[in-house]
Design a protein around this motif. Structure first.
Motif, PDB file in Angstrom:
ATOM      1  N   LEU A  70       0.836  -1.211   0.000  1.00  0.00           N
ATOM      2  CA  LEU A  70       0.000   0.000   0.000  1.00  0.00           C
ATOM      3  C   LEU A  70       0.866   1.256   0.000  1.00  0.00           C
ATOM      4  O   LEU A  70       0.574   2.233  -0.696  1.00  0.00           O
ATOM      5  N   ALA A  71       1.946   1.195   0.792  1.00  0.00           N
ATOM      6  CA  ALA A  71       2.858   2.350   0.840  1.00  0.00           C
ATOM      7  C   ALA A  71       3.545   2.553  -0.506  1.00  0.00           C
ATOM      8  O   ALA A  71       3.751   3.691  -0.947  1.00  0.00           O
ATOM      9  N   ARG A  75       3.407   5.681  -3.556  1.00  0.00           N
ATOM     10  CA  ARG A  75       4.585   6.299  -4.169  1.00  0.00           C
ATOM     11  C   ARG A  75       4.694   5.988  -5.663  1.00  0.00           C
ATOM     12  O   ARG A  75       5.649   6.403  -6.312  1.00  0.00           O
ATOM     13  N   ARG A  76       3.721   5.220  -6.184  1.00  0.00           N
ATOM     14  CA  ARG A  76       3.672   4.847  -7.603  1.00  0.00           C
ATOM     15  C   ARG A  76       4.926   4.098  -8.041  1.00  0.00           C
ATOM     16  O   ARG A  76       5.505   4.366  -9.091  1.00  0.00           O
ATOM     17  N   THR A  77       5.334   3.156  -7.222  1.00  0.00           N
ATOM     18  CA  THR A  77       6.512   2.352  -7.541  1.00  0.00           C
ATOM     19  C   THR A  77       6.136   0.870  -7.702  1.00  0.00           C
ATOM     20  O   THR A  77       6.913  -0.023  -7.340  1.00  0.00           O
ATOM     21  N   ARG A 164       5.589  -0.109 -19.098  1.00  0.00           N
ATOM     22  CA  ARG A 164       5.882   1.321 -19.063  1.00  0.00           C
ATOM     23  C   ARG A 164       6.481   1.774 -17.734  1.00  0.00           C
ATOM     24  O   ARG A 164       7.418   2.569 -17.705  1.00  0.00           O
ATOM     25  N   THR A 165       5.938   1.292 -16.629  1.00  0.00           N
ATOM     26  CA  THR A 165       6.436   1.728 -15.319  1.00  0.00           C
ATOM     27  C   THR A 165       7.904   1.351 -15.130  1.00  0.00           C
ATOM     28  O   THR A 165       8.678   2.099 -14.544  1.00  0.00           O
ATOM     29  N   LYS A 210      13.859   0.836  -7.599  1.00  0.00           N
ATOM     30  CA  LYS A 210      12.742   1.484  -6.916  1.00  0.00           C
ATOM     31  C   LYS A 210      11.400   0.879  -7.301  1.00  0.00           C
ATOM     32  O   LYS A 210      10.436   0.938  -6.523  1.00  0.00           O
ATOM     33  N   VAL A 211      11.307   0.272  -8.498  1.00  0.00           N
ATOM     34  CA  VAL A 211      10.067  -0.359  -8.944  1.00  0.00           C
ATOM     35  C   VAL A 211      10.014  -1.825  -8.534  1.00  0.00           C
ATOM     36  O   VAL A 211       8.943  -2.385  -8.314  1.00  0.00           O
TER      37      VAL A 211
END
Length: 303
Positions: A70-71, A75-77, A164-165, A210-211
């Motif tokens: 959730l965290a 952060r969109r990671t 893409r991410t 980070k992803v």
């Protein structure tokens, strides 16, 4: 406060189990691992039978990973597309792993197999991660930016998809195979498989660190949930009272872990994880080599 666990058939200290769950939750949030590589051996050490420890720790990983992811979503990671591809392999691998676990349990060899798997896998992965992390830290201090490999054999495989991410355009075959391997380990060893998946996603698939953490946690949630259901319905080795205590500690610890991880560099996170992996491996190896206090045990005919 001592409580009796009906499935494990042992009495344990409730606060000790809560503390173990909290510790694993912190690791889950910091490193993107489910924490099963640590919680399962720790349950061995406090007297939980290996078959119950493996099945129940998979259940605990679901909650700690969900809380931590959730965290990362905020952060969109999290690369959801990559997560779903990994999940396809993870579900298939879990089914195969539970079948192997059941077969070995019927043969009476599951305890030895679980311990040996931990020593082998943790030793190899821990050493590789430790050496690579130190190398990356030295490069960072010298000011050299390590070059990410743009093309390797993974990029030559067919059935490509754009992620893409993660900024990748690669074949879906390697992620599916990685997910399948993690699914098998999840069923046999009671782990989320992050200690295998995180290095594979970084060095094999070429994903940004980070992803990787958030995506790993996303896949772990569903793979371990599926594994828990299979163990509960086929082997009947999931102790719900033990699981609830681990869940309570894990959910709280994961939130702290996600915050702590944000203050550390990627190289520092990896070297800390490598040290933990090697420490657990060393303890398990000693337990296998040293003579036990009791050479024989007595069990009922129905055990």
């Amino acid at each position: 406060m001592q409580i009796y666990l009906p499935i494990a058939e042992v009495s344990v200290n409730a606060f000790l189990i809560l503390g173990l769950g909290g510790l694993v939750g912190i690791l889950s949030g910091m490193f993107g691992v489910g924490g099963g590589f640590l919680i399962t051996p720790l349950l061995f050490f406090v007297g939980i039978p290996p078959a119950v420890a493996v099945s129940t720790s998979a259940n605990q990983i679901v909650a700690s990973s969900f809380s931590a992811v959730l965290a990362h979503i905020r952060r969109r990671t999290v690369d959801f597309r990559m997560g779903f591809v990994l999940l396809i392999g993870g579900l298939l691998g879990s089914a195969v792993g539970v079948w192997i676990f059941t077969l070995l349990r019927n043969l009476g060899q599951v305890d030895l197999l679980v311990s040996l798997c931990y020593v082998v896998f943790l030793g190899i992965i821990g050493l590789l991660m430790f050496v690579e992390s130190l190398r990356a830290m030295r490069s960072s201090r010298s000011g050299k930016v390590p070059k990410r490999k743009k093309h390797n054999w993974v990029h030559a495989l067919p059935i490509k998809m754009k992620f893409r991410t993660s900024g990748l355009y690669i074949s879906v075959i390697p992620p599916i195979l990685v997910g399948a391997a993690v699914g098998i380990l999840s069923a046999i060893m009671g782990v989320g498989g992050g200690f295998i998946m995180v290095p594979a996603m970084i060095y094999l698939l070429g994903m940004p660190t980070k992803v990787v953490i958030g995506t790993s946690l996303f896949q772990i949630i569903f793979t371990t949930a599926f594994t828990t259901i299979l163990h509960a319905t086929t082997n009947y080795t999931v102790d719900m009272l033990l699981a609830v205590l681990l869940l309570l500690g894990g959910v709280v610890g994961a939130q702290f872990g996600a915050k702590l991880g944000a203050y550390l560099k990627a190289e520092q996170l990896r070297v800390l994880l490598a040290v933990l992996v090697l420490a657990v491996c060393g303890k398990l190896a000693l337990d296998l080599l040293l003579q036990p206090a009791e050479l024989y045990s007595v069990a009922g005919s129905g055990a």
